[in-house]
Motif scaffolding. Structure first.
Motif, PDB file in Angstrom:
ATOM      1  N   ARG A  19      -9.864  -4.530  -3.153  1.00  0.00           N
ATOM      2  CA  ARG A  19      -8.636  -4.709  -2.375  1.00  0.00           C
ATOM      3  C   ARG A  19      -8.056  -3.413  -1.822  1.00  0.00           C
ATOM      4  O   ARG A  19      -7.186  -3.454  -0.957  1.00  0.00           O
ATOM      5  N   GLN A  20      -8.509  -2.271  -2.308  1.00  0.00           N
ATOM      6  CA  GLN A  20      -7.946  -1.008  -1.838  1.00  0.00           C
ATOM      7  C   GLN A  20      -8.960  -0.140  -1.105  1.00  0.00           C
ATOM      8  O   GLN A  20      -8.649   0.414  -0.053  1.00  0.00           O
ATOM      9  N   ASP A  64      -8.181   9.601  -0.547  1.00  0.00           N
ATOM     10  CA  ASP A  64      -7.195   8.904   0.272  1.00  0.00           C
ATOM     11  C   ASP A  64      -6.391   9.947   1.041  1.00  0.00           C
ATOM     12  O   ASP A  64      -6.289  11.105   0.615  1.00  0.00           O
ATOM     13  N   ASP A  79      -3.446   6.861  -7.624  1.00  0.00           N
ATOM     14  CA  ASP A  79      -4.113   5.675  -7.068  1.00  0.00           C
ATOM     15  C   ASP A  79      -5.629   5.840  -7.011  1.00  0.00           C
ATOM     16  O   ASP A  79      -6.383   4.935  -7.368  1.00  0.00           O
TER      17      ASP A  79
END
Length: 145
Positions: A19-20, A64, A79
């Motif tokens: 999902r990420q 990220d 994260d």
């Protein structure tokens, strides 16, 4: 036999369903075109063969984008660390019996990454060893006579 192509396909399927994590790259970490972050990238490391097994060692990069000036650096590192743990858990807990024997080494050391190049990114690197049986089977070599 477990091959690098099969490993690449398994990782792509993992990323497609996560999902990420949005993008997977194998061996072309430096190609930042068409990347949607977070990025999972892999670089093949020296990979041992011994008397009973063959291994692929992959150095993963989970990255990220951070906001200009690294304002969300801690959030980004937090994260991406969780995403890295997702990668480890997936490979340890998923049954890959259809591929033959596959063992994933259970330890990894996460090293922090902060890049301020064209894309300001932060995240982690960690290595995973994928080990499979190698029988030194002469009959499996594609030769004639």
């Amino acid at each position: 036999m477990f091959t690098l192509n099969k490993l690449n396909k398994i990782i792509q399927e993992f990323v497609d369903n996560h999902r990420q994590i949005k993008t997977w790259r194998l061996e072309n970490y430096g190609d930042f075109s068409n990347i949607t972050y977070p990025l999972l990238a892999g670089l093949i490391q020296p990979s041992p063969v011994d008397s009973a097994s063959s291994s692929f060692v992959v150095k993963f990069w989970i990255l990220d984008k951070v906001t200009k000036g690294l304002n969300n650096q801690v959030d980004c590192l937090s994260d991406t660390h969780l995403m890295g743990l997702d990668v480890l858990s997936y490979f340890k807990q998923t049954n890959f019996d259809e591929l033959g024997y596959l063992d994933v080494v259970q330890t990894a050391t996460f090293d922090r990454v902060i890049e301020d190049g064209e894309d300001e990114v932060s995240g982690w690197t960690f290595e995973v060893t994928f080990k499979t049986i190698f029988e030194w089977d002469l009959c499996s070599i594609p030769i004639t006579n």
